[in-house]
Design an enzyme around this catalytic site. Structure first.
Site, PDB file in Angstrom:
ATOM      1  N   CYS A  75       0.751  -1.715   0.065  1.00 41.35           N
ATOM      2  CA  CYS A  75       0.177   0.289   0.159  1.00 41.35           C
ATOM      3  C   CYS A  75       0.757   1.257   0.149  1.00 41.35           C
ATOM      4  CB  CYS A  75      -1.289  -0.178   0.823  1.00 41.35           C
ATOM      5  SG  CYS A  75      -2.183   1.396   0.753  1.00 41.35           S
ATOM      6  N   HIS A 168      -3.543  -4.855   1.353  1.00 42.61           N
ATOM      7  CA  HIS A 168      -2.603  -5.506   2.658  1.00 42.61           C
ATOM      8  C   HIS A 168      -3.040  -7.032   2.699  1.00 42.61           C
ATOM      9  CE1 HIS A 168      -2.504  -0.939   4.519  1.00 42.61           C
ATOM     10  NE2 HIS A 168      -3.694  -1.054   3.429  1.00 42.61           N
ATOM     11  N   GLU A 170      -1.413  -8.568   5.797  1.00 46.31           N
ATOM     12  CA  GLU A 170      -1.188  -8.492   6.412  1.00 46.31           C
ATOM     13  C   GLU A 170      -1.961  -8.493   7.515  1.00 46.31           C
ATOM     14  OE1 GLU A 170      -1.093  -4.160   6.093  1.00 46.31           O
ATOM     15  OE2 GLU A 170      -0.725  -5.450   4.799  1.00 46.31           O
TER      16      GLU A 170
END
Length: 204
Positions: A75, A168, A170
């Site tokens: 990002c 994202h 994560e």
């Protein structure tokens, strides 16, 4: 394997947890000296303008330019790695190490955040992508490998030791993107053990 996560702003803790689950030794990077001895670095999502200002303030921008390890930007991190940034602020930091053109907030601002499946090239199992004020890749240069797509848009790309995602990874339980990063780190480490004049050059 020693990797770092840039920890000046953004969701660095989530990246650290994912990498630790995969067995990596993870350091939080806030100062140039924290890069010493690392084989790879993650630049997390967050606010690209703020991250860029803090990197300049701490001298991390120059340190990253001389960093020889693998770098993965997600990002905001993708924006920082891009060659050109559309709709960037006047002093937008962009290292130009990945030959792509991105548009800030290309998928909409915070209120337009969404989750959807993205297609991993060569993998029949889709990947869940979380898009939060995500940059949109407008141009991919020759030599940049597209690893995942959303509606024909590249959202995960790689060239050499640089990897970047619009979304994202994560923020989901899927570890495949972080596995790609660590695999790239491993390849770069192996390439650092070249025979040179009959001997081995060993990475620090």
């Amino acid at each position: 394997m020693d990797v770092g996560v840039l920890a000046v702003q953004g969701d660095f803790r989530e990246h650290r947890a994912k990498l630790q689950r995969l067995g990596a030794h993870v350091a939080e990077v806030r100062l140039p000296e924290h890069l010493h001895g690392l084989d790879g670095l993650v630049i997390p999502g967050g606010e690209s303008t703020t991250i860029g200002k803090l990197m300049r303030a701490y001298g991390l921008d120059d340190a990253l330019r001389s960093f020889e390890g693998t770098v993965f930007g997600t990002c905001a991190g993708m924006i920082l790695l891009a060659r050109d940034v559309i709709d960037g602020v006047p002093d937008q930091l962009a290292f130009g190490t990945l030959d792509i053109v991105v548009r800030r907030n290309g998928y909409g601002r915070q209120v337009a955040s969404f989750e959807t499946d993205v297609t991993l090239v060569g993998d029949p199992v889709p990947l869940r992508g979380v898009f939060i004020r995500a940059p949109r890749i407008e141009e991919v240069a020759a030599g940049v490998e597209v690893l995942a797509e959303l509606d024909d848009d590249a959202v995960l790309v790689r060239r050499g030791r640089y990897l970047a995602a619009s979304f994202h990874p994560e923020l989901t339980d899927d570890l495949r993107v972080h596995e790609m990063f660590l695999a790239s780190v491993g390849r770069s480490r192996s390439a650092g053990l070249h025979a040179s004049n009959g001997g081995l050059r060993v990475r620090a």
